[in-house]
Design a protein around this motif. Structure first.
Motif, PDB file in Angstrom:
ATOM      1  N   GLN A  53      69.087  74.009   1.935  1.00  0.00           N
ATOM      2  CA  GLN A  53      69.244  74.151   3.268  1.00  0.00           C
ATOM      3  C   GLN A  53      70.164  73.118   4.118  1.00  0.00           C
ATOM      4  OE1 GLN A  53      66.041  73.831   6.560  1.00  0.00           O
ATOM      5  NE2 GLN A  53      65.869  75.852   6.271  1.00  0.00           N
ATOM      6  N   ASN A  57      73.831  73.604   5.624  1.00  0.00           N
ATOM      7  CA  ASN A  57      74.383  72.843   6.956  1.00  0.00           C
ATOM      8  C   ASN A  57      75.518  71.948   6.959  1.00  0.00           C
ATOM      9  OD1 ASN A  57      72.623  74.594   8.434  1.00  0.00           O
ATOM     10  ND2 ASN A  57      71.139  73.038   8.184  1.00  0.00           N
ATOM     11  N   THR A 126      63.546  81.052   7.070  1.00  0.00           N
ATOM     12  CA  THR A 126      64.288  80.248   8.167  1.00  0.00           C
ATOM     13  C   THR A 126      64.889  81.135   9.263  1.00  0.00           C
ATOM     14  OG1 THR A 126      64.751  78.489   6.602  1.00  0.00           O
ATOM     15  CG2 THR A 126      66.189  78.453   8.565  1.00  0.00           C
ATOM     16  N   ASP A 128      67.521  81.329  12.043  1.00  0.00           N
ATOM     17  CA  ASP A 128      68.915  80.578  12.149  1.00  0.00           C
ATOM     18  C   ASP A 128      69.668  81.159  13.335  1.00  0.00           C
ATOM     19  OD1 ASP A 128      70.761  78.140  10.738  1.00  0.00           O
ATOM     20  OD2 ASP A 128      71.822  79.725  11.551  1.00  0.00           O
ATOM     21  N   GLU A 130      73.350  80.719  15.363  1.00  0.00           N
ATOM     22  CA  GLU A 130      74.574  80.058  15.655  1.00  0.00           C
ATOM     23  C   GLU A 130      75.397  80.369  16.638  1.00  0.00           C
ATOM     24  OE1 GLU A 130      78.571  79.488  13.057  1.00  0.00           O
ATOM     25  OE2 GLU A 130      76.937  78.763  11.949  1.00  0.00           O
ATOM     26  N   THR A 168      62.653  71.885  11.637  1.00  0.00           N
ATOM     27  CA  THR A 168      63.609  72.507  12.585  1.00  0.00           C
ATOM     28  C   THR A 168      64.926  71.577  12.309  1.00  0.00           C
ATOM     29  OG1 THR A 168      64.278  73.226  14.918  1.00  0.00           O
ATOM     30  CG2 THR A 168      62.811  71.144  14.649  1.00  0.00           C
ATOM     31  N   TYR A 201      74.123  75.221  16.359  1.00  0.00           N
ATOM     32  CA  TYR A 201      73.202  75.781  15.726  1.00  0.00           C
ATOM     33  C   TYR A 201      72.023  75.308  15.886  1.00  0.00           C
ATOM     34  CZ  TYR A 201      74.290  72.864  11.943  1.00  0.00           C
ATOM     35  OH  TYR A 201      74.513  71.737  11.368  1.00  0.00           O
ATOM     36  N   CYS A 202      71.039  76.208  15.711  1.00  0.00           N
ATOM     37  CA  CYS A 202      69.485  75.438  15.512  1.00  0.00           C
ATOM     38  C   CYS A 202      68.850  76.383  14.616  1.00  0.00           C
ATOM     39  CB  CYS A 202      68.751  75.656  16.912  1.00  0.00           C
ATOM     40  SG  CYS A 202      68.954  77.100  17.725  1.00  0.00           S
ATOM     41  N   GLY A 203      67.716  75.841  13.980  1.00  0.00           N
ATOM     42  CA  GLY A 203      67.028  76.524  12.674  1.00  0.00           C
ATOM     43  C   GLY A 203      65.624  76.180  12.863  1.00  0.00           C
TER      44      GLY A 203
END
Length: 279
Positions: A53, A57, A126, A128, A130, A168, A201-203
């Protein structure tokens, strides 16, 4: 396909883990790639997944989203994704007056890509999200911060880990809100500093719990745009099924628009466990 919680933890341990996660605070929430993918032992598949992961990224930062997805696929990670175009249109053309859903068009002022992916053992999933800003209006970013949220069906998922860095991750200009909730995570977005075309982005890493079918285990993404001429700070939270919420540091009128739907304006931007599970 019904996916039970393979960890064997009871519900009390789940609550304790959530409490521990919150106690860590938001510091250090942004995770960047470490380049250690090749050194992670295959005997620990969950840690290998986290390393993949982080490497994905890194690739996203340098080469873009499609390159990241190709890398995930090569690593045996399956995914499902939804694109939500948002157009910000006012009476005088492009402005920050309101969001207007796009009916099947490819143009978007804020382009949201919402993805669910999992490891080869289907033990970690996950969520995600974006987004990029594609605006002719260079004055788009206005205070206070925008908000984003990743959340899920209550009691059907739990945070993967009590380590915030394994639970996260975020890009620059996005930070995890230290909110006391059990249904997902909210994020604060510094859209003033973000530029046209920037990839944000965030995950959130989660795992299935409880006796639910795969189709019942849904995950959701939502974005909220805010703007005002008054000096004010914003803070965000999220809950199921309500979604993202916001509070402000002063009592004033703040314009806000949020989306949790696809381009038709009616279909929730959601995916479920079955769409990303490897057979």
């Amino acid at each position: 396909m019904t996916k039970e919680n393979e960890s064997g933890r009871g519900r009390n341990e789940t609550v304790n883990r959530r409490t521990a996660l919150k106690a860590l605070g938001a510091a250090g929430a942004a995770v960047t790639g470490t380049g250690v993918l090749g050194t992670v032992s295959a005997a620990d598949p969950n840690q290998k997944y986290i390393a993949i992961q982080r490497a994905a990224n890194e690739i996203r930062e340098k080469q873009g989203r499609q390159a990241m997805l190709r890398f995930l696929r090569k690593q045996g990670i399956d995914y499902a994704t939804v694109r939500k175009p948002m157009a910000i249109e006012g009476e005088d053309g492009i402005s920050t007056n309101e969001f207007s859903n796009v009916d099947g068009g490819s143009y978007c002022d804020i382009c949201l890509d919402f993805t669910l992916y999992t490891n080869s053992n289907n033990t970690i999933y996950t969520i995600d999200m974006e987004w990029t800003y594609k605006l002719e209006n260079s004055d788009y970013g206005q205070q206070p911060n925008d908000g984003a949220a990743l959340y899920y069906t209550d009691s059907a998922w739990d945070y993967y880990s009590n380590s915030l860095s394994e639970t996260t991750y975020t890009s620059s200009n996005v930070s995890t809100e230290d909110d006391n909730n059990n249904d997902g995570v909210a994020y604060s977005v510094n859209d003033v500093s973000a530029g046209d075309g920037d990839r944000l982005y965030c995950g959130l890493n989660i795992e299935p719990i409880g006796d639910y079918s795969a189709s019942e285990r849904e995950v959701f993404g939502q974005y909220m745009h805010t703007w005002t001429d008054v000096e004010v700070n914003s803070s965000f939270g999220v809950s199921f099924p309500a979604g993202i919420s916001v509070s402000y540091s002063v009592d004033t009128n703040v314009n806000q628009e949020k989306t949790g739907t696809e381009g038709d304006g009616d279909t929730l931007m959601t995916l479920d466990q079955s769409e990303a599970t490897l057979d």
